[in-house]
Scaffold this motif. Structure first.
Motif, short mmCIF file in Angstrom:
data_model
loop_
_atom_site.label_atom_id
_atom_site.label_comp_id
_atom_site.label_asym_id
_atom_site.label_seq_id
_atom_site.Cartn_x
_atom_site.Cartn_y
_atom_site.Cartn_z
N VAL A 10 0.86 -1.19 0.00
CA VAL A 10 0.00 0.00 0.00
C VAL A 10 0.89 1.24 0.00
CG1 VAL A 10 -2.01 -1.10 1.06
CG2 VAL A 10 -0.28 -0.05 2.51
N ILE A 11 0.45 2.25 -0.73
CA ILE A 11 1.21 3.49 -0.88
C ILE A 11 0.32 4.63 -0.41
CG2 ILE A 11 2.44 4.99 -2.49
CD1 ILE A 11 2.56 2.49 -4.39
N PHE A 12 0.81 5.43 0.50
CA PHE A 12 0.04 6.55 1.05
C PHE A 12 0.58 7.87 0.51
CE2 PHE A 12 -0.42 3.15 4.13
CZ PHE A 12 -1.77 3.18 4.41
N GLY A 20 3.58 8.24 -8.81
CA GLY A 20 5.01 8.16 -9.09
C GLY A 20 5.64 6.95 -8.44
N SER A 21 5.30 6.69 -7.18
CA SER A 21 5.83 5.52 -6.47
C SER A 21 5.33 4.23 -7.10
CB SER A 21 5.41 5.58 -5.00
OG SER A 21 5.99 6.68 -4.37
N GLU A 22 4.04 4.20 -7.44
CA GLU A 22 3.46 3.00 -8.06
C GLU A 22 4.17 2.67 -9.37
OE1 GLU A 22 -0.91 1.41 -9.60
OE2 GLU A 22 -0.57 3.56 -9.39
N LEU A 23 4.41 3.69 -10.21
CA LEU A 23 5.07 3.46 -11.49
C LEU A 23 6.51 3.00 -11.32
CD1 LEU A 23 3.60 6.43 -13.55
CD2 LEU A 23 3.06 3.99 -13.81
N LYS A 24 7.20 3.54 -10.33
CA LYS A 24 8.58 3.13 -10.05
C LYS A 24 8.61 1.66 -9.64
CE LYS A 24 12.91 4.35 -9.21
NZ LYS A 24 13.76 4.36 -10.37
N ILE A 25 7.68 1.25 -8.79
CA ILE A 25 7.59 -0.14 -8.35
C ILE A 25 7.23 -1.04 -9.54
CG2 ILE A 25 6.23 -1.74 -6.93
CD1 ILE A 25 6.00 0.76 -4.93
#
Length: 138
Positions: A10-12, A20-25
């Motif tokens: 999960v990303i908050f 941005g975090s989701e795409l990096k992951i």
């Protein structure tokens, strides 16, 4: 996990930071497991003015060129356009508002055109994202 299943992450935070975090992951996972996120994906251009994500399909050599050494070219394109740009396999994900996404797509297209020869940008007077600097011919 090791058993071939999956785990949840999960990303908050605000939309932009989360995306941005989701795409990096996604990019990291796609490198380890090609096609996990991109199998069957098509090009997508959204006309929504607000925050959204577009997709641009690219060839192997284009991704490598547009990424640059240590991702330097990708970071410059992000900074210049104001969009989030992340390569997930052979797909460029461009996240931002409509203006940022259009600008980023245009910058990526210009960059790729440079591989085939000089690129001339016309109508720069109509743009609000450019500064023209005169330089000597030699």
């Amino acid at each position: 996990g090791r058993g071939g299943g999956s785990e949840r992450l999960v990303i908050f935070g605000p939309d932009r930071a989360r995306r941005g975090s989701e795409l990096k992951i996604m990019s990291s996972i796609e490198t380890k497991s090609p096609g996990f996120f991109t199998r069957g994906l098509r090009e997508k251009t959204c006309e929504r003015k607000g925050f959204d994500t577009d997709r641009m399909l690219m060839r192997d050599e284009e991704v490598s060129y547009a990424l640059g050494k240590d991702g330097a070219t990708r970071k410059k394109l992000e900074l210049a356009s104001g969009a989030i740009l992340q390569y997930v396999g052979h797909v460029a994900f461009i996240a931002g508002d409509l203006t940022e996404r259009r600008r980023c797509r245009e910058f990526v297209q210009w960059l790729l055109q440079q591989r085939r020869g000089p690129v001339t940008i016309t109508e720069i007077k109509r743009r609000d994202d450019v500064t023209e600097v005169k330089i000597p011919a030699n």
